[in-house]
Design a protein around this motif. Structure first.
Motif, mmCIF file in Angstrom:
data_model
loop_
_atom_site.group_PDB
_atom_site.id
_atom_site.type_symbol
_atom_site.label_atom_id
_atom_site.label_comp_id
_atom_site.label_asym_id
_atom_site.label_seq_id
_atom_site.Cartn_x
_atom_site.Cartn_y
_atom_site.Cartn_z
ATOM 1 N N VAL A 147 30.743 36.775 55.390
ATOM 2 C CA VAL A 147 30.843 35.317 55.344
ATOM 3 C C VAL A 147 31.635 34.848 54.128
ATOM 4 N N VAL A 151 35.117 32.539 54.392
ATOM 5 C CA VAL A 151 35.144 31.154 53.895
ATOM 6 C C VAL A 151 36.121 31.023 52.730
ATOM 7 N N CYS A 177 33.471 26.071 56.683
ATOM 8 C CA CYS A 177 32.147 26.640 56.372
ATOM 9 C C CYS A 177 31.447 27.139 57.629
ATOM 10 N N THR A 181 30.766 31.526 59.203
ATOM 11 C CA THR A 181 29.471 32.184 59.415
ATOM 12 C C THR A 181 29.366 32.872 60.767
ATOM 13 N N PHE A 412 23.368 29.582 55.954
ATOM 14 C CA PHE A 412 24.599 29.404 55.182
ATOM 15 C C PHE A 412 25.080 27.956 55.182
ATOM 16 N N SER A 420 27.759 29.035 52.091
ATOM 17 C CA SER A 420 29.153 28.861 52.508
ATOM 18 C C SER A 420 29.770 27.643 51.816
#
Length: 474
Positions: A147, A151, A177, A181, A412, A420
């Motif tokens: 992740v 990002v 964002c 994920t 996240f 994130s």
């Protein structure tokens, strides 16, 4: 105190240590061995070594006998056996290979070309740059499963472009964002491998089960972007010809063939070989790692420094996951031996919950755990606490695993611990405020809730592909 009470205090001490910031893997091992020494204490076994002591025993031999007596406890045998079990686990062997594939792809300069191509290809779609960024995030996240890397890289590539084309700060930040994920849900996901190793569920069936929910979530995200752009064009203004020029159809095909197609073929080859039984996950991961290196060479991005960095990051992340497994296995074995699982089972049983209520309670707990903990810690440490309860409510662990993977998307994205958002803020221009990023990610939490509701209502979204490929097992 009774043994079950000691087990519950053991769990409480662990949770307190987590909030105090102690390293989780080593905390698990320390607490597991410490309480395990009590749980497996055998006085007769320990004193066998001490019985060999005499007044005239030399100091060195005396020290050795004392140490032998101290270590003559089955908890140390358990620790060694669990360490060996993790190292020899064939399912976990796929993790370093998939990680290596992801790190190599990340450094192959594929993503910038992919985003540029998709931005041009979707220029007539409302919110075109946002759709292009989300599709790029989904493909890149699927290839890497990391992740923070997705990002961060997409924040460097796509966010400045969207801001330059007058996109709303919150709208643009939320897209990146949320898209970053997706790799922990869409196969070949490392999180699903970890869940399979923890639960004993077939990783092949788990991959098939997670594919449709992942695509449903991507579809919901894209629908949200397009609808918001149609209802409020100021959020995502249509690019002018100067900002995003049109290209001839033939050139567009060539751009897709050299950017989108290679990464898509790599992902589909890895996933297809697993789903159709042509290769085990480990063998498919090996193919993916080799394919990632071939792509890096083809894009002239393979250097010794990048290769060395990819290997280092792979080893570091793999070691973290493996030591979490070792600590979790030791901790859970002692916790169960002392009767902790029985206490939790009796407590949940006395609540007299329906299966739906149990699922909602479990998902709420996992959602809250997602604030202070990483997904790996939740899957390895806490999800196994719920697994023995699933048969009591007639819940398939396959269905539960996909629900957990969906739920962990929110860990996240949910303020104030939306990791994130912090990844993106670390590389975003100063004018993009953290509160704007938080505002942008919240609607995607709503999309996750809608996807989970669809799974509750229509379980065949999860079971259709596994049943079609491998036959029903419920």
């Amino acid at each position: 105190m009774t043994d079950p009470q000691i087990a519950i205090s053991m769990l409480g001490i662990f949770i307190a240590c987590v909030f105090l910031g102690f390293p989780i893997a080593y905390t698990l091992m320390a607490i597991g061995i410490g309480f395990g020494y009590y749980a497996y204490y055998d006085a007769a076994r320990m004193w066998r070594s001490f019985d060999r002591l005499a007044e005239d025993t030399p100091w060195l031999e005396s020290t050795q006998l004392w140490l032998e007596g101290f270590y003559n406890n089955r908890i140390f045998d358990l620790f060694i056996n669990q360490t060996y079990s993790v190292i020899s686990n064939e399912v976990l062997t796929a993790i370093p290979l998939f990680l290596f594939m992801g790190y190599i792809v990340e450094r192959a300069n594929i993503v910038d070309k992919l985003f540029s191509t998709l931005a041009v290809a979707t220029r007539n779609v409302p919110g075109s740059l946002g759709v292009a960024a989300l599709v790029t995030c989904a493909l890149f996240a699927t290839a890497t499963g990391i992740v923070g890397a997705v990002v961060t890289l997409m924040g460097l590539l796509a966010l400045p472009q969207m801001l330059k084309m007058r996109y709303d700060h919150s709208f643009a930040a939320g897209i990146i964002c949320a898209g970053g994920t997706l790799g922990i849900l869409i196969p070949p996901s490392i999180m699903l491998i970890v869940y399979a190793a923890s639960s004993g569920v077939s990783i092949v069936r788990l991959y098939a089960a997670a594919l449709l929910p992942g695509l449903v979530l991507v579809g919901l995200y894209i629908t949200y972007i397009v609808v918001r752009a149609v209802l409020n064009p100021k959020l995502a203004p249509k690019p002018t010809k100067e900002e995003l020029p049109e290209v001839p159809f033939g050139k567009m095909l060539w751009m897709l063939a050299t950017s989108f197609l290679p990464l898509a073929v790599l992902i589909l080859s890895v996933l297809g070989s697993i789903l159709f039984g042509l290769a085990t996950p480990t063998e498919a991961a090996s193919i993916g790692a080799l394919g990632g290196m071939v792509l890096a060479v083809a894009y002239r991005a393979m250097t010794f420094d990048r290769l060395r960095e990819s290997v280092y990051l792979t080893v570091r992340t793999t070691a973290m996951v493996c030591w979490l497994f070792v600590g979790s296995y030791v901790f859970s074995s002692v916790f169960s031996y002392l009767g902790g699982e029985k206490v939790i089972e009796e407590f949940v049983t006395h609540l007299d919950l329906t299966p739906i209520q149990f699922l909602l309670l479990a998902q709420l707990i996992i959602f809250l755990l997602g604030w202070p903990l990483e997904w790996s810690e939740i899957i390895i440490i806490f999800v196994p606490i719920f697994l023995p309860l699933l048969p009591l409510f007639g819940i398939d662990p396959l269905f539960f695993g996909v629900l957990v993977a969906l739920n962990l998307q929110t860990s996240f994205l949910t303020p104030p611990m939306a990791m994130s958002a912090y990844y993106l803020k670390g590389i975003a221009p100063p004018e993009v405020k953290l509160i704007e990023i938080f505002k942008g990610v919240l609607p995607y939490c709503g999309m996750v809730v809608i996807a989970m509701f669809l799974m509750y209502t229509f379980p065949q979204i999860v079971f259709m592909l596994p049943d079609a490929f491998y036959g029903p097992q419920r």
